[in-house]
Scaffold this motif. Structure first.
Motif, PDB file in Angstrom:
ATOM      1  N   ASN A 233      21.097  -7.692  25.355  1.00  0.00           N
ATOM      2  CA  ASN A 233      19.813  -8.357  25.575  1.00  0.00           C
ATOM      3  C   ASN A 233      19.056  -8.576  24.270  1.00  0.00           C
ATOM      4  O   ASN A 233      18.486  -9.651  24.034  1.00  0.00           O
ATOM      5  N   ARG A 234      19.052  -7.561  23.412  1.00  0.00           N
ATOM      6  CA  ARG A 234      18.343  -7.668  22.140  1.00  0.00           C
ATOM      7  C   ARG A 234      18.999  -8.719  21.229  1.00  0.00           C
ATOM      8  O   ARG A 234      18.311  -9.546  20.615  1.00  0.00           O
ATOM      9  N   MET A 235      20.332  -8.704  21.175  1.00  0.00           N
ATOM     10  CA  MET A 235      21.040  -9.613  20.283  1.00  0.00           C
ATOM     11  C   MET A 235      20.996 -11.052  20.786  1.00  0.00           C
ATOM     12  O   MET A 235      20.901 -11.993  19.984  1.00  0.00           O
ATOM     13  N   ILE A 236      21.066 -11.244  22.092  1.00  0.00           N
ATOM     14  CA  ILE A 236      21.012 -12.602  22.634  1.00  0.00           C
ATOM     15  C   ILE A 236      19.683 -13.262  22.280  1.00  0.00           C
ATOM     16  O   ILE A 236      19.625 -14.441  21.899  1.00  0.00           O
ATOM     17  N   GLU A 237      18.608 -12.488  22.378  1.00  0.00           N
ATOM     18  CA  GLU A 237      17.287 -13.021  22.017  1.00  0.00           C
ATOM     19  C   GLU A 237      17.252 -13.410  20.543  1.00  0.00           C
ATOM     20  O   GLU A 237      16.752 -14.485  20.181  1.00  0.00           O
ATOM     21  N   ALA A 238      17.799 -12.566  19.674  1.00  0.00           N
ATOM     22  CA  ALA A 238      17.809 -12.854  18.234  1.00  0.00           C
ATOM     23  C   ALA A 238      18.693 -14.063  17.920  1.00  0.00           C
ATOM     24  O   ALA A 238      18.286 -14.961  17.164  1.00  0.00           O
ATOM     25  N   PHE A 239      19.881 -14.102  18.504  1.00  0.00           N
ATOM     26  CA  PHE A 239      20.803 -15.211  18.243  1.00  0.00           C
ATOM     27  C   PHE A 239      20.206 -16.522  18.741  1.00  0.00           C
ATOM     28  O   PHE A 239      20.402 -17.583  18.130  1.00  0.00           O
ATOM     29  N   GLY A 240      19.494 -16.474  19.856  1.00  0.00           N
ATOM     30  CA  GLY A 240      18.863 -17.680  20.384  1.00  0.00           C
ATOM     31  C   GLY A 240      17.830 -18.254  19.433  1.00  0.00           C
ATOM     32  O   GLY A 240      17.539 -19.452  19.456  1.00  0.00           O
ATOM     33  N   LYS A 241      17.264 -17.403  18.575  1.00  0.00           N
ATOM     34  CA  LYS A 241      16.284 -17.831  17.574  1.00  0.00           C
ATOM     35  C   LYS A 241      16.948 -18.172  16.239  1.00  0.00           C
ATOM     36  O   LYS A 241      16.250 -18.476  15.254  1.00  0.00           O
ATOM     37  N   GLY A 242      18.280 -18.085  16.193  1.00  0.00           N
ATOM     38  CA  GLY A 242      18.988 -18.363  14.943  1.00  0.00           C
ATOM     39  C   GLY A 242      18.995 -17.215  13.977  1.00  0.00           C
ATOM     40  O   GLY A 242      19.296 -17.387  12.793  1.00  0.00           O
ATOM     41  N   GLN A 243      18.677 -16.018  14.462  1.00  0.00           N
ATOM     42  CA  GLN A 243      18.675 -14.814  13.607  1.00  0.00           C
ATOM     43  C   GLN A 243      20.021 -14.109  13.780  1.00  0.00           C
ATOM     44  O   GLN A 243      20.208 -13.302  14.684  1.00  0.00           O
ATOM     45  N   TYR A 244      20.970 -14.425  12.897  1.00  0.00           N
ATOM     46  CA  TYR A 244      22.336 -13.956  13.072  1.00  0.00           C
ATOM     47  C   TYR A 244      22.633 -12.710  12.245  1.00  0.00           C
ATOM     48  O   TYR A 244      22.316 -12.650  11.059  1.00  0.00           O
ATOM     49  N   SER A 245      23.230 -11.737  12.881  1.00  0.00           N
ATOM     50  CA  SER A 245      23.755 -10.555  12.191  1.00  0.00           C
ATOM     51  C   SER A 245      24.832  -9.968  13.104  1.00  0.00           C
ATOM     52  O   SER A 245      24.826 -10.196  14.314  1.00  0.00           O
ATOM     53  N   LEU A 246      25.737  -9.235  12.509  1.00  0.00           N
ATOM     54  CA  LEU A 246      26.795  -8.638  13.318  1.00  0.00           C
ATOM     55  C   LEU A 246      26.219  -7.504  14.161  1.00  0.00           C
ATOM     56  O   LEU A 246      25.548  -6.612  13.631  1.00  0.00           O
ATOM     57  N   PRO A 247      26.444  -7.519  15.458  1.00  0.00           N
ATOM     58  CA  PRO A 247      25.958  -6.423  16.311  1.00  0.00           C
ATOM     59  C   PRO A 247      26.557  -5.085  15.874  1.00  0.00           C
ATOM     60  O   PRO A 247      27.655  -5.038  15.316  1.00  0.00           O
ATOM     61  N   GLU A 248      25.818  -4.028  16.116  1.00  0.00           N
ATOM     62  CA  GLU A 248      26.325  -2.683  15.845  1.00  0.00           C
ATOM     63  C   GLU A 248      26.709  -2.042  17.177  1.00  0.00           C
ATOM     64  O   GLU A 248      25.846  -1.791  18.020  1.00  0.00           O
ATOM     65  N   VAL A 249      27.995  -1.811  17.353  1.00  0.00           N
ATOM     66  CA  VAL A 249      28.505  -1.282  18.619  1.00  0.00           C
ATOM     67  C   VAL A 249      29.347  -0.049  18.327  1.00  0.00           C
ATOM     68  O   VAL A 249      30.196  -0.067  17.423  1.00  0.00           O
ATOM     69  N   SER A 250      29.102   1.015  19.056  1.00  0.00           N
ATOM     70  CA  SER A 250      29.928   2.223  18.912  1.00  0.00           C
ATOM     71  C   SER A 250      30.613   2.520  20.233  1.00  0.00           C
ATOM     72  O   SER A 250      30.129   2.135  21.305  1.00  0.00           O
ATOM     73  N   TYR A 251      31.755   3.169  20.155  1.00  0.00           N
ATOM     74  CA  TYR A 251      32.561   3.462  21.335  1.00  0.00           C
ATOM     75  C   TYR A 251      32.875   4.950  21.415  1.00  0.00           C
ATOM     76  O   TYR A 251      32.953   5.634  20.387  1.00  0.00           O
TER      77      TYR A 251
END
Length: 423
Positions: free
Chosen positions: A42-60
């Protein structure tokens, strides 16, 4: 074969091995292990929609599946290849063992190789053709783009909230399978738009659906994934036929998309979405990172949310910097093409029984052919339920017979002038 009838010693041996297999794979949960938290999305989709691109940080959370792997290796040895049922168990155990190795590497590029073993590579050839899965994907994307302007008026409005669709699907499924057999739920944490098990179908919360979505969910999720799981639960020897093992994923997903095709629940836009994912896997394997793949989906006309979810599917469980991919989405188109070919082959051989057997559980095409002696003996039970389009065999045969003949017409030799003069 009556469930109360004692099994012959050899069948009992396979039934025991099958139960061991089910016990061993309980902790192997492929998609949950590689899934991303909804909060990240949700956080990244909002940022990407505004053209604010960065690689998501995901841990497993990396699981320890060493005990499961050891037990699966033992089952492989004990099952052997002397009988088709033993071969089925051996192949199934092997695929789960490879999946376990893949999950133990989650978060690293080492996920890529075993995922390709399980789900294939975009460049793999299509059976019976000199073309690859990648060629097919490019064809459907190009065709969709060429037809795009003419399809705008046919665009379907997305106006069914998840709760409304849930109630509608629940009634339809109660009428088909019996009241309460399959529940339909809304899940806010679901990454995919929908997911199906034997007795539960989940819809992604906060999502609106179209009538096309409704038809597709019934044809794909309910009348294939849930239906084959329910039929698999009724098997007297191989209870594992109720669970999708990694090795049958291509057939099961291909069959589900084929069901969309046969029931009129698929459109060219859906084929384009499936095909774009294959091209994106190829991009990621060739070095594209998450942002580049996101922009590719966006440039192809997908919304920020859909572009993010599509890119996410490619990068589940692997680094986002490029050169690695989770290959599962490769199976939808390759599976569709192979299943379609199998249906045509079975019709040509006058083997409609094999097509019905395909719904007896979570089987691969290979299983349907190799396990034929056990279908004949009753050790593998015929399916209790068949999809609506499979219940009308003459209609299915008509569609397949027509496609068999028209495939002999070479479109490269067809001229418009000749067509206009012939009528």
């Amino acid at each position: 074969m009556n469930a109360a009838t004692p099994l012959a010693p050899e069948l009992q041996r396979y039934a025991d091995l099958d139960q061991r297999l089910l016990g061993a794979v309980k902790g192997i949960r492929i998609l949950p292990t590689v899934a991303w938290p909804a909060t990240v999305e949700n956080r990244m989709i909002e940022a990407f929609g505004k053209g604010q691109y960065s690689l998501p940080e995901v841990s497993y959370q990396r699981p320890d599946l060493s005990e499961a792997r050891a037990e699966l290796a033992a089952i492989e040895r004990e099952a052997g290849h002397d009988d088709p049922m033993g071969e089925y168990l051996c192949r199934t155990a092997e695929s789960w063992r490879i999946a376990a190795e893949m999950l133990e590497a989650v978060g690293t590029a080492e996920v890529t190789a075993p995922s390709i073993v399980l789900y294939g590579r975009p460049g793999d050839p299509i059976p019976g053709s000199d073309r690859s899965n990648l060629d097919a994907a490019r064809y459907f994307v190009e065709l969709s783009d060429e037809l795009g302007a003419d399809l705008l008026a046919d665009d379907v409005s997305t106006n069914l909230p998840a709760d409304v669709l849930r109630a509608d699907l629940a009634k339809t499924l109660d009428d088909f399978f019996g009241a309460g057999t399959i529940s339909v739920e809304v899940d806010d944490e679901l990454t995919a738009k929908a997911a199906a098990g034997a007795t539960r179908i989940r819809l992604r919360g906060g999502t609106s659906f179209s009538e096309y979505d409704r038809h597709q969910l019934l044809a794909h999720e309910a009348f294939v994934h849930s239906l084959t799981a329910l039929n698999g639960r009724a098997q007297p020897v191989l209870a594992s036929l109720a669970r999708t093992s990694p090795r049958v994923t291509a057939t099961q997903e291909g069959l589900a998309v084929f069901a969309e095709l046969m029931s009129g629940a698929i459109d060219i836009a859906r084929l384009k979405r499936i095909s774009l994912r294959i091209l994106a896997i190829d991009m990621a394997l060739s070095g594209a990172d998450f942002v580049e793949v996101y922009k590719y989906f966006s440039n192809c006309g997908q919304s920020p949310g859909d572009s993010f979810h599509s890119a996410q599917r490619v990068f589940r469980g692997v680094p986002l910097t490029g050169g690695a991919a989770f290959a599962k989405d490769n199976v939808y188109l390759s599976g569709l093409l192979t299943v379609h070919t199998f249906f045509r082959w079975a019709l040509k051989q006058r083997r409609m029984d094999m097509l019905r057997h395909l719904f007896a559980g979570k089987l691969s095409l290979h299983d349907v052919i190799s396990l034929e002696p056990h279908f004949e003996s009753g050790a593998i039970a015929p399916p209790r339920w068949l999809p609506p389009w499979m219940q009308h065999v003459h209609g299915l045969a008509g569609k397949l017979a027509f496609s068999l003949f028209v495939n002999r017409i070479h479109m490269g030799r067809v001229q418009a002038d000749a067509l206009s003069l012939s009528l």
